[in-house]
Design a protein around this motif. Structure first.
Motif, PDB file in Angstrom:
ATOM      1  N   ALA A   1     -53.801  83.875  -8.265  1.00 18.79           N
ATOM      2  CA  ALA A   1     -52.609  84.340  -8.973  1.00 18.79           C
ATOM      3  C   ALA A   1     -51.399  83.453  -8.693  1.00 18.79           C
ATOM      4  O   ALA A   1     -50.588  83.207  -9.586  1.00 18.79           O
ATOM      5  N   THR A   2     -51.276  82.961  -7.472  1.00 18.93           N
ATOM      6  CA  THR A   2     -50.089  82.179  -7.139  1.00 18.93           C
ATOM      7  C   THR A   2     -50.197  80.718  -7.566  1.00 18.93           C
ATOM      8  O   THR A   2     -49.198  80.005  -7.510  1.00 18.93           O
ATOM      9  N   GLN A   3     -51.362  80.254  -7.978  1.00 15.94           N
ATOM     10  CA  GLN A   3     -51.480  78.882  -8.475  1.00 15.94           C
ATOM     11  C   GLN A   3     -50.649  78.686  -9.739  1.00 15.94           C
ATOM     12  O   GLN A   3     -50.158  77.599 -10.004  1.00 15.94           O
ATOM     13  N   ASP A   4     -50.505  79.728 -10.529  1.00 15.90           N
ATOM     14  CA  ASP A   4     -49.733  79.640 -11.764  1.00 15.90           C
ATOM     15  C   ASP A   4     -48.233  79.778 -11.523  1.00 15.90           C
ATOM     16  O   ASP A   4     -47.452  79.584 -12.438  1.00 15.90           O
ATOM     17  N   GLN A   5     -47.830  80.143 -10.316  1.00 14.04           N
ATOM     18  CA  GLN A   5     -46.422  80.403 -10.020  1.00 14.04           C
ATOM     19  C   GLN A   5     -45.807  79.318  -9.146  1.00 14.04           C
ATOM     20  O   GLN A   5     -44.912  79.583  -8.355  1.00 14.04           O
ATOM     21  N   ARG A   6     -46.273  78.107  -9.278  1.00 14.40           N
ATOM     22  CA  ARG A   6     -45.726  77.013  -8.473  1.00 14.40           C
ATOM     23  C   ARG A   6     -44.240  76.836  -8.777  1.00 14.40           C
ATOM     24  O   ARG A   6     -43.817  76.914  -9.919  1.00 14.40           O
ATOM     25  N   GLY A   7     -43.480  76.608  -7.739  1.00 16.34           N
ATOM     26  CA  GLY A   7     -42.047  76.417  -7.890  1.00 16.34           C
ATOM     27  C   GLY A   7     -41.243  77.696  -7.784  1.00 16.34           C
ATOM     28  O   GLY A   7     -40.025  77.641  -7.682  1.00 16.34           O
ATOM     29  N   GLN A   8     -41.900  78.835  -7.766  1.00 18.67           N
ATOM     30  CA  GLN A   8     -41.195  80.103  -7.619  1.00 18.67           C
ATOM     31  C   GLN A   8     -41.224  80.536  -6.165  1.00 18.67           C
ATOM     32  O   GLN A   8     -42.031  80.068  -5.378  1.00 18.67           O
ATOM     33  N   ASN A   9     -40.340  81.444  -5.817  1.00 21.34           N
ATOM     34  CA  ASN A   9     -40.272  81.968  -4.461  1.00 21.34           C
ATOM     35  C   ASN A   9     -40.894  83.345  -4.394  1.00 21.34           C
ATOM     36  O   ASN A   9     -40.879  84.100  -5.375  1.00 21.34           O
ATOM     37  N   ALA A  10     -41.425  83.677  -3.236  1.00 18.77           N
ATOM     38  CA  ALA A  10     -41.990  84.998  -2.989  1.00 18.77           C
ATOM     39  C   ALA A  10     -41.436  85.500  -1.656  1.00 18.77           C
ATOM     40  O   ALA A  10     -41.078  84.715  -0.783  1.00 18.77           O
ATOM     41  N   HIS A  11     -41.372  86.802  -1.518  1.00 23.63           N
ATOM     42  CA  HIS A  11     -40.879  87.402  -0.283  1.00 23.63           C
ATOM     43  C   HIS A  11     -42.069  87.896   0.525  1.00 23.63           C
ATOM     44  O   HIS A  11     -42.884  88.666   0.045  1.00 23.63           O
ATOM     45  N   PHE A  12     -42.163  87.426   1.750  1.00 24.28           N
ATOM     46  CA  PHE A  12     -43.205  87.866   2.669  1.00 24.28           C
ATOM     47  C   PHE A  12     -42.509  88.566   3.825  1.00 24.28           C
ATOM     48  O   PHE A  12     -41.911  87.911   4.687  1.00 24.28           O
ATOM     49  N   TYR A  13     -42.562  89.874   3.822  1.00 24.03           N
ATOM     50  CA  TYR A  13     -41.832  90.720   4.761  1.00 24.03           C
ATOM     51  C   TYR A  13     -40.350  90.397   4.696  1.00 24.03           C
ATOM     52  O   TYR A  13     -39.675  90.852   3.796  1.00 24.03           O
ATOM     53  N   ILE A  14     -39.811  89.608   5.600  1.00 23.52           N
ATOM     54  CA  ILE A  14     -38.364  89.376   5.603  1.00 23.52           C
ATOM     55  C   ILE A  14     -37.994  87.932   5.296  1.00 23.52           C
ATOM     56  O   ILE A  14     -36.817  87.584   5.306  1.00 23.52           O
ATOM     57  N   ILE A  15     -38.967  87.080   5.029  1.00 22.22           N
ATOM     58  CA  ILE A  15     -38.664  85.678   4.751  1.00 22.22           C
ATOM     59  C   ILE A  15     -39.026  85.333   3.312  1.00 22.22           C
ATOM     60  O   ILE A  15     -39.873  85.976   2.699  1.00 22.22           O
ATOM     61  N   THR A  16     -38.380  84.322   2.800  1.00 19.60           N
ATOM     62  CA  THR A  16     -38.665  83.826   1.461  1.00 19.60           C
ATOM     63  C   THR A  16     -39.456  82.527   1.601  1.00 19.60           C
ATOM     64  O   THR A  16     -39.043  81.619   2.323  1.00 19.60           O
ATOM     65  N   ILE A  17     -40.588  82.475   0.913  1.00 18.85           N
ATOM     66  CA  ILE A  17     -41.474  81.312   0.995  1.00 18.85           C
ATOM     67  C   ILE A  17     -41.840  80.883  -0.419  1.00 18.85           C
ATOM     68  O   ILE A  17     -41.700  81.661  -1.363  1.00 18.85           O
ATOM     69  N   PRO A  18     -42.319  79.659  -0.602  1.00 22.41           N
ATOM     70  CA  PRO A  18     -42.854  79.277  -1.909  1.00 22.41           C
ATOM     71  C   PRO A  18     -44.073  80.148  -2.240  1.00 22.41           C
ATOM     72  O   PRO A  18     -44.850  80.516  -1.355  1.00 22.41           O
TER      73      PRO A  18
END
Length: 78
Positions: A14-31
């Motif tokens: 699912a995340t292969q199509d979302q390259r360049g976007q940010n995601a939130h993992f608990y309290i940090i923001t990651i690619p």
């Protein structure tokens, strides 16, 4: 037993199509494409962490194989 591998494979696909976007993992923001690897690292915190980590890696490998066989290889003329 392989539910974690399936979830990581689905996350990777699912995340292969979302390259360049940010995601939130608990309290940090990651690619977004780093999300499955963060899930793998969190598995190390639980009991039998190394075993679950190795099973999770099979999910990453399966997602790579799926991506290659359904997207990359057909575009190369295979």
């Amino acid at each position: 037993m392989y539910l974690q591998a399936l979830l990581i494979a689905m996350c990777k696909t699912a995340t292969q199509d979302q390259r360049g976007q940010n995601a939130h993992f608990y309290i940090i923001t990651i690619p977004a494409q780093m999300m499955p690897y963060c899930l793998l690292l969190v598995q190390l915190l639980f009991p039998n962490g190394w075993l679950m980590f190795l099973i999770g890696i099979t999910g990453i490998v399966a997602a790579h194989m799926h991506d290659f066989l359904t997207r990359v290889y057909p575009e190369l003329g295979g």
